[in-house]
Write a protein that holds these residues in place. Structure first.
Motif, PDB file in Angstrom:
ATOM      1  N   TRP A 117      23.825  36.977  34.543  1.00  0.00           N
ATOM      2  CA  TRP A 117      25.149  37.102  35.480  1.00  0.00           C
ATOM      3  C   TRP A 117      25.439  36.456  36.473  1.00  0.00           C
ATOM      4  O   TRP A 117      24.668  35.558  36.946  1.00  0.00           O
ATOM      5  CB  TRP A 117      24.978  38.701  35.999  1.00  0.00           C
ATOM      6  CG  TRP A 117      23.708  38.828  36.838  1.00  0.00           C
ATOM      7  CD1 TRP A 117      22.490  39.365  36.427  1.00  0.00           C
ATOM      8  CD2 TRP A 117      23.741  38.529  38.170  1.00  0.00           C
ATOM      9  NE1 TRP A 117      21.917  39.224  37.479  1.00  0.00           N
ATOM     10  CE2 TRP A 117      22.400  38.952  38.628  1.00  0.00           C
ATOM     11  CE3 TRP A 117      24.639  38.495  39.034  1.00  0.00           C
ATOM     12  CZ2 TRP A 117      22.058  38.978  40.117  1.00  0.00           C
ATOM     13  CZ3 TRP A 117      24.255  37.955  40.468  1.00  0.00           C
ATOM     14  CH2 TRP A 117      22.998  38.388  40.831  1.00  0.00           C
ATOM     15  N   GLU A 118      26.871  36.575  37.102  1.00  0.00           N
ATOM     16  CA  GLU A 118      27.372  35.749  38.181  1.00  0.00           C
ATOM     17  C   GLU A 118      28.503  36.588  38.940  1.00  0.00           C
ATOM     18  O   GLU A 118      29.206  37.304  38.136  1.00  0.00           O
ATOM     19  CB  GLU A 118      27.775  34.481  37.656  1.00  0.00           C
ATOM     20  CG  GLU A 118      28.653  33.345  38.690  1.00  0.00           C
ATOM     21  CD  GLU A 118      29.136  32.315  38.053  1.00  0.00           C
ATOM     22  OE1 GLU A 118      28.811  31.366  37.912  1.00  0.00           O
ATOM     23  OE2 GLU A 118      30.462  32.631  37.600  1.00  0.00           O
ATOM     24  N   ASN A 119      28.340  36.691  40.268  1.00  0.00           N
ATOM     25  CA  ASN A 119      29.157  37.407  41.177  1.00  0.00           C
ATOM     26  C   ASN A 119      29.617  36.500  42.345  1.00  0.00           C
ATOM     27  O   ASN A 119      29.099  35.426  42.611  1.00  0.00           O
ATOM     28  CB  ASN A 119      28.166  38.561  41.822  1.00  0.00           C
ATOM     29  CG  ASN A 119      28.053  39.779  40.894  1.00  0.00           C
ATOM     30  OD1 ASN A 119      28.351  39.622  39.811  1.00  0.00           O
ATOM     31  ND2 ASN A 119      27.377  40.740  41.793  1.00  0.00           N
ATOM     32  N   ASP A 120      30.847  37.132  42.418  1.00  0.00           N
ATOM     33  CA  ASP A 120      31.279  36.463  43.531  1.00  0.00           C
ATOM     34  C   ASP A 120      30.816  36.926  45.065  1.00  0.00           C
ATOM     35  O   ASP A 120      30.632  38.020  45.278  1.00  0.00           O
ATOM     36  CB  ASP A 120      32.942  36.731  43.867  1.00  0.00           C
ATOM     37  CG  ASP A 120      33.741  36.028  44.865  1.00  0.00           C
ATOM     38  OD1 ASP A 120      33.586  36.679  46.084  1.00  0.00           O
ATOM     39  OD2 ASP A 120      34.175  35.168  44.629  1.00  0.00           O
ATOM     40  N   ALA A 121      30.202  36.061  45.628  1.00  0.00           N
ATOM     41  CA  ALA A 121      29.456  36.467  46.849  1.00  0.00           C
ATOM     42  C   ALA A 121      30.178  37.260  48.120  1.00  0.00           C
ATOM     43  O   ALA A 121      29.559  37.842  48.702  1.00  0.00           O
ATOM     44  CB  ALA A 121      28.794  35.130  47.624  1.00  0.00           C
ATOM     45  N   ALA A 122      31.636  36.878  48.182  1.00  0.00           N
ATOM     46  CA  ALA A 122      32.349  37.647  49.182  1.00  0.00           C
ATOM     47  C   ALA A 122      32.593  39.190  48.576  1.00  0.00           C
ATOM     48  O   ALA A 122      32.552  40.064  49.434  1.00  0.00           O
ATOM     49  CB  ALA A 122      33.470  37.105  49.544  1.00  0.00           C
ATOM     50  N   THR A 123      33.285  39.271  47.560  1.00  0.00           N
ATOM     51  CA  THR A 123      33.692  40.535  46.941  1.00  0.00           C
ATOM     52  C   THR A 123      32.561  41.343  46.048  1.00  0.00           C
ATOM     53  O   THR A 123      32.832  42.372  45.552  1.00  0.00           O
ATOM     54  CB  THR A 123      34.928  40.315  46.105  1.00  0.00           C
ATOM     55  OG1 THR A 123      34.577  39.588  45.055  1.00  0.00           O
ATOM     56  CG2 THR A 123      35.949  39.530  46.886  1.00  0.00           C
ATOM     57  N   LEU A 124      31.581  40.754  45.752  1.00  0.00           N
ATOM     58  CA  LEU A 124      30.389  41.233  44.907  1.00  0.00           C
ATOM     59  C   LEU A 124      31.220  41.372  43.386  1.00  0.00           C
ATOM     60  O   LEU A 124      30.466  42.087  42.504  1.00  0.00           O
ATOM     61  CB  LEU A 124      29.707  42.546  45.270  1.00  0.00           C
ATOM     62  CG  LEU A 124      29.151  42.307  46.509  1.00  0.00           C
ATOM     63  CD1 LEU A 124      28.565  43.632  46.917  1.00  0.00           C
ATOM     64  CD2 LEU A 124      27.959  41.216  46.433  1.00  0.00           C
ATOM     65  N   GLN A 125      32.231  40.712  42.945  1.00  0.00           N
ATOM     66  CA  GLN A 125      33.044  41.140  41.688  1.00  0.00           C
ATOM     67  C   GLN A 125      32.122  40.120  40.689  1.00  0.00           C
ATOM     68  O   GLN A 125      32.120  39.117  40.933  1.00  0.00           O
ATOM     69  CB  GLN A 125      34.405  40.498  41.859  1.00  0.00           C
ATOM     70  CG  GLN A 125      35.198  40.598  40.565  1.00  0.00           C
ATOM     71  CD  GLN A 125      35.411  42.053  39.790  1.00  0.00           C
ATOM     72  OE1 GLN A 125      35.805  42.859  40.457  1.00  0.00           O
ATOM     73  NE2 GLN A 125      34.989  42.135  38.507  1.00  0.00           N
ATOM     74  N   PRO A 126      31.881  40.979  39.412  1.00  0.00           N
ATOM     75  CA  PRO A 126      30.882  40.030  38.395  1.00  0.00           C
ATOM     76  C   PRO A 126      32.195  39.126  37.899  1.00  0.00           C
ATOM     77  O   PRO A 126      33.278  39.621  37.486  1.00  0.00           O
ATOM     78  CB  PRO A 126      30.702  41.065  37.554  1.00  0.00           C
ATOM     79  CG  PRO A 126      30.470  42.376  38.146  1.00  0.00           C
ATOM     80  CD  PRO A 126      31.521  42.320  39.345  1.00  0.00           C
ATOM     81  N   THR A 127      31.881  37.798  37.736  1.00  0.00           N
ATOM     82  CA  THR A 127      32.400  36.966  37.075  1.00  0.00           C
ATOM     83  C   THR A 127      32.013  36.632  35.681  1.00  0.00           C
ATOM     84  O   THR A 127      32.634  35.888  34.869  1.00  0.00           O
ATOM     85  CB  THR A 127      32.829  35.752  37.973  1.00  0.00           C
ATOM     86  OG1 THR A 127      31.461  35.223  38.041  1.00  0.00           O
ATOM     87  CG2 THR A 127      33.345  36.000  39.227  1.00  0.00           C
TER      88      THR A 127
END
Length: 1007
Positions: free
Chosen positions: A324-334
């Motif tokens: 998995w991969e997330n945006d560090a600021a919003t915690l939205q999974p990319t």
């Protein structure tokens, strides 16, 4: 002076006898007499270990000349490897009063080394000090020990092999020194359906091999035959050749390797010379086969496992983690890898389309902790990890570990990438380990063994409740804390020999890495098995020893009971074969000293099978028990009766003056069986045939006496049963001749030396050939034509009559059908075949006849089966049932040689018979001149056989066809026609003919 030593065995007892006689000069003559008559080896050694005296048995056992040995150094005869330990025992016995004991090898005159067990004892004082040594040969026991050790080593080695070549090599390396084999083959068939090729691995003293062997119809290869067998096959003399292998083979043993009710391989032990493979050799081969079968199956399973491992490796690589991969600021999974669907069941769209969905997949009880952990670490530039419980779409709980790696740009964390691992199993294993520790703690208390920990000072520091119960530790000591040192005193007080236990503990204290297992006797009669092992912490540090005690009192008693059962028959409680032979050997060893004779009797019950068949095996067992009781009641004190097996008994009569003593006792035994035995209200007359073999010399062998008695017993049976015969050498010669003929008959069946001839059956009214009788002949390659009167009885006794009779029936039916097709007529040619008593009384005769008729295409009504009167009257009630089943098939039934037996006319009327065959002995009387009472011929009067006329009348009255055998003259033919006889056969028309000759005869008759 040292206290006398109590004897611990037969060798010690002899030493004490010799020592007591050695003390005075007046006892020298008795001392020498005992030594000279002993079967053990006895010798005296001086203080320099030179031989002073050797008993006669020393020379007879070692083959060495005693005259040359006297005065020579004894240890020159001892194997170099055994000399140090024997010298130690010699020195100890020379300097002290204890008996030295040792196992060692002595050189035989032929160069072999033989094992002996010896006891050494010092006698005399000062310069006259000597050593008396008594030795007993234990070569056979050592060989058995070597075989056992070899098989254990083989078991360990063969099961770690990963291929068939390694299995073959391991078996060869371990068993080659113990077997006469010069080659070993391991044949493998990849499936039971593979009938064409084998993978063969082999080993010889000089090479190993691997090759494929194709099956060829014209090649004699025993490997293929072994796959069709379910037991081992031994061939002691073989003249075939293993095509495709470059080593010779003249004898062999094959052992099928079975798995899942199929033969998957064959173990082949071959020798380059003819050799008699004994039971010991075959037993080793069978044990190796058992190990090989398991190992071969293991190789197959290993191969399957390797293939599965290759398939699953790629699969595990693909699905062992969620990436998995997330945006560090919003915690939205990319990005979320597809494995998430398989693991948790939620579609990818939910993970990627909702910034908070990932938190919804976390177990409610873990959500706050996980969210706090993520917020606290989402801006950390170093990798970090956390664990939590996830819930699948179906509500399944999964333990997961996330490994997070941040992506840093310009000093700031912009993304977080990670792997989510399923650690459910690890969590479960952790729980199991915690549970296991609790179970282990409880197991100590639940153990049936008494367990204690003894520290390095010898005090008991810990124990379980079973230990306290076993050693009857007082309750006040169990909770006494520092007073646990008194527990050892309680243990020692309960032992019969506490000093030995203290000595053992001191030895183990000096050897802390040693383990020990032995038995200890308690004062109250209990027997405990004790085991001690070092108690080691991590790093190898010792903190005492663990002692385990098991109460084996009942097991010991059971083992003693098993030892009794091993040498006694369970049904009659009489000694069995093993114990009987041992007693005969001991009785023989006493013969020359007593100046008496002994006799071995072999007793076989007559017609015992009838009891089993009519009343069942349970009643048969009652008869055997009653017979054993009567036998014991008829013997003298000191005589032995044994059950040899089945309905056979053996008896040992000792201290006989002559043959007449044996006859008297044997007649008494026969008389004891005369009284009928009552079973369920019925009287059964039981008689026995007995063979007697006498011995007057200790040089005779028990096995020879038993064989001779067996031969004499068969002579008694052949002479009419219910009697006895004394063995003489003429019987042995006859038995050997019959045995040789039996061996050659087996080869004759195998090599096709038997063939059929056919004697025409003639319609006496039309003089036409209406059928033939099939007769078996044996054309021996050296003896020529052997009469059926010689080999048929042997075939009956040995059981070979069954395959011979089946072959005769099949070949006769095939030939009859062939002739019917070649010479068609309104009256089809019939075939008459004799059935032996064993064939007819067998359980499958009806099925056998039906199958052969179907195979050959012969119409059942054209087959006539001939039975003797003795066969049908053996069990008349069962005969009626069998005959009726045969009649249902449609075959014809006839009584052969009628008038020569003892048929009951009542049963003849009940039997569904089609024909009676008048014996040739009655036909031969036709035309002979009758005699008056003074022996003068009655002028002009010819005799007509009254019996023949009665048979003819009986046959017509019962609607049976009459056939006359042995017609040789026209006068006999005319008389038989006059009496109304329908069918005849004899030399008047033709002697028994080959199939080709009868073909010509049929051609002439049908023109």
């Amino acid at each position: 002076m040292a206290a006398p030593i109590a004897p611990k065995g037969p060798l010690d007892a002899q030493l004490l006898d010799l020592q007591s006689l050695h003390t005075t000069q007046a006892s020298a003559e008795r001392y020498r007499a005992i030594a000279d008559s002993s079967f053990d080896l006895i010798c005296e050694l001086d203080a320099e270990a030179h031989l002073v005296y050797l008993s006669p048995s020393f020379g007879s056992t070692t083959g060495l000349e005693l005259g040359r040995l006297v005065g020579s150094p004894f240890f020159e005869l001892v194997h170099p490897e055994d000399t140090p330990s024997l010298v130690t025992e010699y020195t100890a016995a020379l300097s002290g009063s204890r008996v030295g004991r040792a196992q060692h090898r002595l050189r035989h005159a032929n160069g072999d080394w033989r094992w002996f067990e010896s006891a050494l004892k010092g006698v005399g004082q000062g310069d006259e000090r000597r050593i008396v040594m008594v030795s007993r040969e234990i070569t056979a026991r050592q060989r058995h020990q070597l075989e056992l050790e070899t098989l254990i080593a083989l078991s360990k080695k063969v099961h770690v092999q990963s291929d068939l070549a390694g299995i073959c090599t391991s078996i060869w390396e371990h068993l080659h020194p113990l077997l006469p084999a010069t080659a070993l083959l391991l044949a493998w068939r990849d499936s039971p359906a593979n009938l064409h090729s084998l993978e063969v691995y082999g080993a010889t003293p000089t090479a190993s091999l691997r090759q494929s062997v194709m099956r060829a119809p014209d090649v004699q290869c025993p490997l293929w035959e072994a796959f069709a067998q379910e037991s081992q096959h031994v061939q002691n003399t073989w003249d075939g050749a293993l095509t495709g292998f470059d080593f010779p083979c003249r004898s062999f043993v094959t052992v099928p390797l079975r798995a899942d009710d199929a033969t998957v391989g064959v173990l082949f032990f071959g020798s380059d010379r003819p050799f008699v493979w004994t039971e010991d050799f075959v037993r080793l081969c069978l044990m190796a086969g058992e190990q090989a079968a398991v190992a071969v199956r293991g190789v197959g399973l290993l191969q399957v496992a390797r293939e599965a491992e290759g398939r699953y490796r790629a699969l595990v690589t693909d699905i062992d983690a969620i990436v998995w991969e997330n945006d560090a600021a919003t915690l939205q999974p990319t990005f979320v890898s597809p494995q998430v669907v398989a693991w948790l069941g939620y579609p990818l769209e939910k993970w990627l389309g909702d910034a908070t969905f990932w938190l919804q997949a976390v177990h409610p009880q873990d959500r706050k902790r996980v969210l706090d952990k993520v917020k606290a670490n989402c801006q950390r530039p170093e990798p970090w990890q956390f664990e939590f419980r996830a819930l699948s779409s179906e509500g399944r709980e999964i333990s997961m570990r996330c490994l997070v790696t941040p992506e840093v740009q310009d000093g700031h964390v912009v993304k977080a990438r990670g792997l989510a691992l399923d650690v459910t199993e690890r969590a479960r294993h952790l729980d199991e380990i915690l549970e296991s520790n609790a179970i282990l703690a409880a197991t100590l208390e639940a153990s049936a063994d008494g367990i204690c920990l003894v520290n390095e000072t010898g005090n008991v520091v810990s124990f379980n409740q079973r230990f306290a119960e076993m050693w009857q530790i007082p309750a006040e000591l169990i909770d006494a804390g520092d007073e646990k040192r008194q527990i050892m005193a309680c243990v020692l007080a309960a032992m019969s020999l506490p000093d030995e236990f203290v000595e053992k503990m001191n030895f183990l204290r000096r050897n802390p890495a040693s383990s020990s297992r032995d038995e200890v006797q308690l004062r109250d009669g209990r027997i405990l098995e004790r085991y001690s092992a070092p108690a080691l912490a991590q790093g190898g540090r010792s903190f005492g020893r663990v002692w385990t005690f098991s109460d084996i009192t009942e097991r010991t008693q059971y083992e003693r009971q098993l030892a009794h059962q091993a040498f006694h028959d369970a049904l009659t409680e009489l000694p069995n074969r093993t114990l009987f032979l041992d007693r005969v050997e001991h009785a023989l060893s006493r013969l020359d000293r007593r100046g008496k004779a002994l006799a071995v009797l072999f007793l076989d019950l007559d017609r015992f099978k009838l009891v089993n068949d009519t009343m069942g095996h349970e009643r048969g067992d009652d008869v055997l028990r009653e017979v054993s009781r009567r036998l014991m009641g008829s013997l003298r004190p000191g005589d032995t009766a044994a059950r040899f097996g089945g309905d056979e008994f053996t008896l040992l009569l000792e201290d006989l003056s002559d043959v007449e003593d044996a006859k008297t006792i044997t007649e008494r035994l026969i008389e004891s069986l005369h009284e009928p035995i009552k079973i369920e209200g019925r009287d059964f007359d039981i008689t026995a045939s007995i063979g007697v073999a006498m011995s007057f010399s200790a040089q005779d062998k028990a096995s020879d006496l038993l064989r001779n008695a067996d031969i004499a017993m068969y002579r008694a049976k052949n002479k009419g049963k219910a009697r006895y015969e004394i063995f003489d050498n003429a019987m042995s010669a006859v038995a050997l001749e019959r045995l040789q003929l039996e061996v050659e008959l087996r080869q004759a069946v195998k090599w096709g030396q038997l063939h059929l001839v056919y004697q025409p059956l003639i319609d006496l009214e039309t003089n036409q050939v209406i059928g033939t009788e099939a007769l078996v002949r044996w054309q021996h390659p050296e003896r020529g034509l052997i009469s059926p009167a010689e080999f048929i009885p042997i075939a009956e006794e040995s059981g070979m009559i069954l395959p011979i009779g089946q072959w005769v029936l099949r070949e006769a039916c095939r030939q009859a059908r062939e002739w019917q097709l070649q010479f068609p007529s309104d009256r089809a040619l019939k075939m008459s075949v004799n059935l032996s008593a064993r064939q007819f009384l067998g359980n499958d005769v009806v099925a056998e006849v039906k199958q052969i008729l179907e195979e050959t295409g012969l119409y059942a009504g054209d087959l006539e089966l001939e039975l003797t009167e003795s066969a049908v009257m053996e069990d008349a009630e069962a005969t009626v049932t069998t005959l009726e089943e045969l009649k249902k098939l449609g075959v014809k039934l006839a009584i052969d040689d009628f008038g020569t037996g003892y048929s009951s006319l009542a049963y003849i009327e009940r039997f569904p018979l089609d024909a009676l065959k008048i014996d040739r002995s009655f036909v031969a009387q036709i035309g002979k001149v009758a005699k008056n009472g003074n022996g003068h011929a009655k002028t002009g009067i010819r005799e007509r056989s009254v019996i023949m006329q009665a048979v003819q009348t009986l046959g017509h009255g019962l609607g049976m066809e009459i056939t006359a055998e042995g017609i040789e003259t026209s006068e006999q033919l005319a008389e038989l026609r006059d009496m109304g006889c329908a069918i005849g056969q004899g030399y008047l028309w033709a002697e028994p003919l080959s199939s080709s000759a009868l073909f010509d005869l049929l051609g002439q008759k049908n023109r």
